[in-house]
Structure formats: C-alpha cells, structure tokens
Enzyme design. Sequence first.
Site, mmCIF file in Angstrom:
data_model
loop_
_atom_site.group_PDB
_atom_site.id
_atom_site.type_symbol
_atom_site.label_atom_id
_atom_site.label_comp_id
_atom_site.label_asym_id
_atom_site.label_seq_id
_atom_site.Cartn_x
_atom_site.Cartn_y
_atom_site.Cartn_z
ATOM 1 N N ARG A 192 -27.026 -6.552 19.683
ATOM 2 C CA ARG A 192 -27.279 -7.981 19.915
ATOM 3 C C ARG A 192 -28.748 -8.232 19.569
ATOM 4 N NH1 ARG A 192 -22.796 -10.110 22.380
ATOM 5 N NH2 ARG A 192 -21.614 -8.731 23.748
ATOM 6 N N ASP A 248 -12.930 -12.399 23.399
ATOM 7 C CA ASP A 248 -12.703 -13.565 24.260
ATOM 8 C C ASP A 248 -11.765 -14.595 23.627
ATOM 9 O OD1 ASP A 248 -14.416 -12.334 25.966
ATOM 10 O OD2 ASP A 248 -16.078 -13.745 25.725
HETATM 11 N N1 ATP Z 1 -27.947 -18.969 16.475
HETATM 12 C C1 ATP Z 1 -28.093 -17.785 15.866
HETATM 13 N N2 ATP Z 1 -28.726 -17.708 14.686
HETATM 14 C C2 ATP Z 1 -28.871 -16.513 14.047
HETATM 15 N N3 ATP Z 1 -28.420 -15.350 14.529
HETATM 16 C C3 ATP Z 1 -27.779 -15.365 15.694
HETATM 17 C C4 ATP Z 1 -27.571 -16.576 16.438
HETATM 18 N N4 ATP Z 1 -26.914 -16.283 17.581
HETATM 19 C C5 ATP Z 1 -26.716 -14.941 17.546
HETATM 20 N N5 ATP Z 1 -27.218 -14.402 16.425
HETATM 21 C C6 ATP Z 1 -27.216 -12.989 16.057
HETATM 22 O O1 ATP Z 1 -25.861 -12.545 15.935
HETATM 23 C C7 ATP Z 1 -25.720 -11.241 16.482
HETATM 24 C C8 ATP Z 1 -24.596 -11.220 17.486
HETATM 25 O O2 ATP Z 1 -24.702 -12.313 18.404
HETATM 26 P P1 ATP Z 1 -24.107 -12.236 19.884
HETATM 27 O O3 ATP Z 1 -24.737 -11.097 20.596
HETATM 28 O O4 ATP Z 1 -24.242 -13.575 20.477
HETATM 29 O O5 ATP Z 1 -22.614 -11.792 19.693
HETATM 30 P P2 ATP Z 1 -21.404 -12.544 19.019
HETATM 31 O O6 ATP Z 1 -21.466 -12.386 17.555
HETATM 32 O O7 ATP Z 1 -21.345 -13.942 19.524
HETATM 33 O O8 ATP Z 1 -20.186 -11.668 19.537
HETATM 34 P P3 ATP Z 1 -19.542 -11.665 21.000
HETATM 35 O O9 ATP Z 1 -20.123 -12.801 21.772
HETATM 36 O O10 ATP Z 1 -18.083 -11.807 20.761
HETATM 37 O O11 ATP Z 1 -19.878 -10.339 21.552
HETATM 38 C C9 ATP Z 1 -27.061 -10.856 17.080
HETATM 39 O O12 ATP Z 1 -27.684 -9.936 16.223
HETATM 40 C C10 ATP Z 1 -27.832 -12.151 17.152
HETATM 41 O O13 ATP Z 1 -29.225 -11.980 16.920
HETATM 42 O O1 F6P Z 2 -21.412 -5.754 25.639
HETATM 43 P P1 F6P Z 2 -22.125 -6.606 26.602
HETATM 44 O O2 F6P Z 2 -23.474 -6.969 26.077
HETATM 45 O O3 F6P Z 2 -22.135 -6.063 27.979
HETATM 46 O O4 F6P Z 2 -21.359 -7.980 26.635
HETATM 47 C C1 F6P Z 2 -20.248 -8.252 27.382
HETATM 48 C C2 F6P Z 2 -19.680 -9.562 26.893
HETATM 49 O O5 F6P Z 2 -19.211 -9.403 25.582
HETATM 50 C C3 F6P Z 2 -17.905 -9.951 25.483
HETATM 51 O O6 F6P Z 2 -16.993 -8.876 25.493
HETATM 52 C C4 F6P Z 2 -17.780 -10.711 24.181
HETATM 53 O O7 F6P Z 2 -17.954 -9.809 23.122
HETATM 54 C C5 F6P Z 2 -17.728 -10.813 26.703
HETATM 55 O O8 F6P Z 2 -16.393 -10.924 27.106
HETATM 56 C C6 F6P Z 2 -18.578 -10.085 27.695
HETATM 57 O O9 F6P Z 2 -19.079 -10.972 28.658
#
Ligand code: ATP
Ligand code: F6P
Length: 509
Positions: A192, A248
């Site tokens: 992340r 999710d």
């Molecule tokens: N608004 C944004 N603009 C650019 N990069 C982003 C933004 N939001 C998130 N990212 C980048 O995307 C990557 C993943 O984001 P995030 O941790 O929110 O997970 P996700 O892709 O939403 O997956 P999930 O929520 O299902 O685990 C990270 O490296 C983060 O820096």
């Molecule tokens: O892996 P992490 O950072 O603990 O994140 C957990 C979150 O990621 C998710 O699995 C989405 O990818 C959510 O359901 C949960 O809240």
Amino acid sequence: MILNPVFHKFSFDSRNFKIKPLVSRQNRPAVVAVRASNQNVHNDGFVLEDVPHLTNFLPDLPSYPNPLKKSQAYAVVKQTFVSPEDAVAQNIVLQKDSPRGVHFRRAGPREKVYFKSDEVRACIVTCGGLCPGINTVIREIVCGLSYMYGVDEILGIEGGYRGFYSKNTLTLSPKVVNDIHKRGGTILRTSRGGHDTNKIVDNIEDRGINQVYIIGGDGTQKGAALIYKEVEKRGLQVAVAGIPKTIDNDIAVIDKSFGFDTAVEEAQRAINAAHVEVESVENGVGIVKLMGRYSGFISMYATLASRDVDCCLIPESPFYLEGPGGLFEFIERQLKENGHMVIVVAEGAGQEFVAQSMPAVDEKDASGNRLLLDIGLWLTQKIKDHFTKVQKMMINMKYIDPTYMIRAIPSNGSDNIYCTLLAHSAVHGAMAGFTGFTVGPVNSRHAYIPIARVTETQKTVKLTDRMWARLLASTNQPSFLNCSEVLHHQEKAGRKTTEVINSERTTST
Ligand SMILES: Nc1ncnc2c1ncn2[C@@H]1O[C@H](COP(=O)(O)OP(=O)(O)OP(=O)(O)O)[C@@H](O)[C@H]1O
Ligand SMILES: O=P(O)(O)OC[C@H]1O[C@](O)(CO)[C@@H](O)[C@@H]1O
Ligand SMILES: [Mg+2]
C-alpha cells in the site's frame, strides 16, 4: 451522470455502422441517433462510454494484422474478432420507452493490433490487499501474451507501485508461472502507498516497457488512471490496462470482482464452525467477523449461502443493541426458541459504536485508508456484558475472526475461469491499442470500461434493493430501520453515491 474528460464519446453512423467521434457539447453525455427501424431514425439515447486509444495521441501509429488469425487456438472459432460496433449495455432491464442508456465497448480480440509481438515489453504489478485469484490473473496474462500473441518479454514488478522504482524486476514466462494459480497471495508481492506517478512513468520509459498490466482495487485503479494520463502527456506508446481486484466486491460498474465467490465459499467454513460450536452448548452465541470495509457484500452473500446465520450486520445498515427491535432483544428470542444463534458481522459495521467506547484514534494505512476498529471484539464484549450482568443469563460466546484466512487462499474453479477471462480481455485490449481502461463483466459480458468510471464511486449494498430484503426474509432478523429511516440513512451516506449507483443499476437483481 458524471462524465470525465477522458471519456471518449462516439456515435453509431446508422448507415454504415461505423463508430465516429461525436462532438461533446459542454461535456454532456452523448445522445445519439440510431436507426431503430428500416425507415425511422430514433433518438433513443444510446451512449457509448468509450475507453482511450493510443491513436488518440499517436495518430500515426501503424497497425498490424492480429496474430490470433494464425493461432491454432482460434483456428476454428466462427468469429475470432469482436466487431468494433459491439457494445455492452449497462442496464439490461428496460421498459418499452426507456432510453437505451450507457454502453461500454465489448472486450475481446480485434482484427488489428498496434504492437508487433517481438516489440512488446509488458509488465505486471499487483497492489493493495490480497484476494484469491491474483496469481491466476498473473498466470493468464503471461500465458495469454505468450501463447496468443507470441510475446516473450514480460516483467513482474515486485511489491506494488513502489516496486517500479525501488525493486528489481522478475522475468515472467509460462514456465515460471505454470503452478502459481494453486497458491494464494501474489507471487509479485504487494504493498500500500508509494504511488509516485512521475517516478513510475520514468521507470516505464527507462525500462522500455510498452504494456502495463495493473491488478488492484479502487486505489490502485486511481493510480493506474494517473499513470495513463502521464503516459499520454509524454506521448509514449504505452498501453495501460487495469484489472480490478478487491475481496470486498466494492468496485462500481462490474458485476462482481474475482475472488469474491471463493471468499464467500471459504466464509462458510467459519460460519459452519461457529454453528457447530454454539449448537453443542447451552445458550451458544457465535460471532463471525468477515471482511468488508465499507461494503457488506461478503457478509450478505455468506449469510444467504449459509442458512445457519441468524443475523447479519453490515456497514450500510445501522443497527442498535437495546430496546424493542434491537439486537439484544433478538438474541434473547433466538436463544429462547433455538438455544443458540450465529451472527455474521462485516468488519466495517457499527464503527460509530466502537469509536464511542474508545479514545479517539484516526489511524490510516500507507495508502490513506482509515484503519478500522474491531467491531467483532466490541460486539462480543457488549453481548456478554448485557446477558451476564443485565439479564443474569449465562451465555456461551464463541468469536471467530477468519478474515485473513479467507483472503489468503487460492481461488476456486469458477473464479479461476473468471480470472482467465479478465486476463485475456486485458491482453486483447492492450494489443489492440486501447489504454487507460479497466476490464470486467457488465451483465455477464466482458467490457472495456474507462478507469474513472470504476473509481468515481464505491459499490455498496443497497438496503432498498431486493437482495437485502431477501436476506432479511431468509434470516428473519430485525431490519433495525423503518422505511423512512432507510432512506434517511442512504441520504446521509451520500446522495451522490446512491444516485450514481442507482443510475448504474436501475434494476434490482
Ligand atoms: N488516489 C490515488 N492516486 C494514486 N494512487 C493511489 C490512490 N489511492 C491509492 N493509490 C495507490 O494504489 C495502491 C493501492 O491502494 P490501496 O491500498 O488503497 O488498495 P486498493 O487498490 O484500493 O485495494 P484494496 O482496497 O482492495 O485492498 C497504493 O500503492 C496506493 O499508493
Ligand atoms: O491488508 P490490510 O492492510 O490489513 O487491509 C485489510 C483490508 O483490505 C481489504 O481486504 C480490502 O483489500 C479489506 O476488506 C480490509 O479491511
Ligand atoms: Mg481499496
């Protein structure tokens, strides 16, 4: 409907059925005329929300015949290539006079490609949380590129977005990925945070990468959109393809995200364990916490699948504990009638309650997502306290938190097939020169969707839809809300979200 400037609007020319650009009027949705009968031209509101193409900013880019023509796999296929006019309707339940509405370009191989196979240098990156099936998608991108298009330069970017500039790459080939679908997680690893658009695109340029496959959730797709925009600004021949991933199931527009069915299936094991435990003791109360930050889809579907769940609590539906119609009253009734009960709670449910009983903490993860408070432990304690101290009734509480165990398993058979379709669609799209797109099924047909369309809102369970009603009817749990409160809640939760989702899906399934 919100239209983003990256959306390209086209109309169908009713005579020769060629798609041609339509002049956008103050960014309003394109409303176009098509021939509805052999004589009359109707303005029936057909809208194509198209994805960008490399030729939008590289008009002289040469094209080549698609090598699939010679592929043994497609040798006897009746129609190898998707017609450029094929579109996938967002709403398939219509009334006689309703406008035809929003459509997306149908995914699949095109007659012409904009890359020579031996000039492709592709890369794959995985970002965000885990989900069953990521390895299958990686495997099928690699095998798809290799077997269908003869591409042999494929790099794995390690450890999410930051891996572009802070880690070495892995060389991927069908041999390397052969068995990975049998493993949970991602062989490329994930992270992340760490999205730095300029550094990422610098790196893409430095490494000579011209196809970027990005697997991740809503945050990842926002990052993919920024990469696409920067690539366009620099005028690079780089196709950017997003493959939506989230356990999710909260990604808008697409029917369902990969790994979701596997998660629902795996949740059955935890629910079953809770049920076995509480059935075997007196006044057994089982609580199973499932994932779902803002959307209760896993909990809702796991509950509907199980039939051992007496009450399902999700973030979208506020609940209360005490008084008539509250959770305590329902538990008491269930214990009196059945001697046991099982509650499924989504991790994002009742956060406001937990927050009230804790010193204010507002922690975020590296991507800026708010860290959740533990509703499972909080609920367990509240129920215990109420029944032992207030009701003077002994209960046997069993709390199960299988969240990461569910996320970490390999995908099941049907998700594996789904992952293959996603991967192949992404590969066909990139080879055909589309860019800045996300792939996914819309009403069961795979489509290329503008990235902004899937990131502008998150999909949530609509309490006013029939699926939630089915759950209430199946468990017979209290709804905790009367009708006017539901609407009030939906309004509070964000009128925009509700409106957008409603306009996406006007029909309840
Ligand atoms: N608004 C944004 N603009 C650019 N990069 C982003 C933004 N939001 C998130 N990212 C980048 O995307 C990557 C993943 O984001 P995030 O941790 O929110 O997970 P996700 O892709 O939403 O997956 P999930 O929520 O299902 O685990 C990270 O490296 C983060 O820096
Ligand atoms: O892996 P992490 O950072 O603990 O994140 C957990 C979150 O990621 C998710 O699995 C989405 O990818 C959510 O359901 C949960 O809240
Ligand atoms: Mg996310």
